[in-house]
Design a protein around this motif. Structure first.
Motif, PDB file in Angstrom:
ATOM      1  N   LEU A  17      36.374  36.604  47.866  1.00  0.00           N
ATOM      2  CA  LEU A  17      36.294  38.035  47.574  1.00  0.00           C
ATOM      3  C   LEU A  17      37.548  38.519  46.838  1.00  0.00           C
ATOM      4  N   ILE A  18      38.715  38.075  47.271  1.00  0.00           N
ATOM      5  CA  ILE A  18      39.973  38.462  46.610  1.00  0.00           C
ATOM      6  C   ILE A  18      39.956  37.996  45.149  1.00  0.00           C
ATOM      7  N   PHE A  23      39.245  39.336  39.466  1.00  0.00           N
ATOM      8  CA  PHE A  23      38.633  39.053  38.173  1.00  0.00           C
ATOM      9  C   PHE A  23      37.892  40.283  37.649  1.00  0.00           C
ATOM     10  N   MET A  24      37.118  40.912  38.520  1.00  0.00           N
ATOM     11  CA  MET A  24      36.327  42.067  38.099  1.00  0.00           C
ATOM     12  C   MET A  24      37.216  43.259  37.730  1.00  0.00           C
ATOM     13  N   LEU A  25      38.367  43.382  38.395  1.00  0.00           N
ATOM     14  CA  LEU A  25      39.286  44.482  38.094  1.00  0.00           C
ATOM     15  C   LEU A  25      40.239  44.155  36.946  1.00  0.00           C
ATOM     16  N   GLY A  26      40.144  42.948  36.409  1.00  0.00           N
ATOM     17  CA  GLY A  26      41.003  42.559  35.292  1.00  0.00           C
ATOM     18  C   GLY A  26      42.389  42.102  35.722  1.00  0.00           C
ATOM     19  N   LEU A  27      42.576  41.834  37.009  1.00  0.00           N
ATOM     20  CA  LEU A  27      43.878  41.390  37.499  1.00  0.00           C
ATOM     21  C   LEU A  27      44.067  39.887  37.362  1.00  0.00           C
ATOM     22  N   PHE A  28      42.963  39.160  37.211  1.00  0.00           N
ATOM     23  CA  PHE A  28      43.044  37.718  37.016  1.00  0.00           C
ATOM     24  C   PHE A  28      43.180  37.467  35.517  1.00  0.00           C
ATOM     25  N   THR A  29      44.398  37.296  35.094  1.00  0.00           N
ATOM     26  CA  THR A  29      44.650  37.031  33.682  1.00  0.00           C
ATOM     27  C   THR A  29      44.882  35.537  33.494  1.00  0.00           C
TER      28      THR A  29
END
Length: 183
Positions: A17-18, A23-29
């Motif tokens: 979930l994290i 990823f969905m919030l754009g934090l996974f770059t």
């Protein structure tokens, strides 16, 4: 199913979930993989710690060290299998652009003649190869390393070893400090 396995399943789902929310919030770059690895390691350690603690707290007759180790590894492997499976799905289906990015980074490095000379210096077998041949071989290697299946295998192996060493350490700590027998 033993209720103790809900702990690794729940914590694995928390990590999934994290990662998915990031990823969905754009934090996974493309450069932010390390924080997720650290969170994964923390949750795996917590999985083994809580599971083994609850198992040892319930048992009427204290188990020996190998039984404690087996129980710790068992719960850790449930977590490991779930997270490794998600890692494969994530890089194969959800975010395959990450693999493309890694291959592009490798191509960019190989365009610099200095990097090709470093590759030649590290591997004497490549001394007689042309720049084009070295670039082709290096790109094939980069594509293999960037594949979702390779990431899955490395993740599975790494987390399995981490589970083993964590289980040993946590079992020793519990036997020496928390569940010491006073005869």
């Amino acid at each position: 199913m033993n209720r103790i396995y809900f702990i690794p399943i729940g914590l694995a789902l928390l990590w999934i979930l994290i990662k998915q929310m990031a990823f969905m919030l754009g934090l996974f770059t493309f450069g932010s993989v390390q924080i997720f690895v650290l969170i994964n390691m923390l949750l795996l350690t917590v999985t083994i710690s809580i599971s083994l603690y609850l198992i040892k707290k319930k048992e009427a007759n204290p188990a020996n060290f190998l039984q404690d180790l087996k129980k710790g590894i068992g719960t850790g492997m449930v977590y490991t299998l779930l997270v490794s499976g998600f890692i494969y799905v994530f890089y194969a289906k959800i975010h395959p652009e990450y693999n493309t990015y890694q291959i592009a980074q490798a191509k960019e490095l190989l365009e610099n003649p200095k990097n090709l000379e470093k590759i030649r210096a590290k591997n004497p077998e490549l001394a007689n190869k042309s720049d084009k041949e070295i670039t082709k071989m290096s790109l094939q290697q980069a594509k293999m390393i960037a594949s979702a299946s390779f990431t899955f295998i490395i993740g599975l192996l790494g987390m399995t070893l981490y589970t083993l060493f964590n289980s040993i350490l946590i079992a020793i700590i519990y036997r020496r400090l928390l569940f010491r027998r006073t005869d």
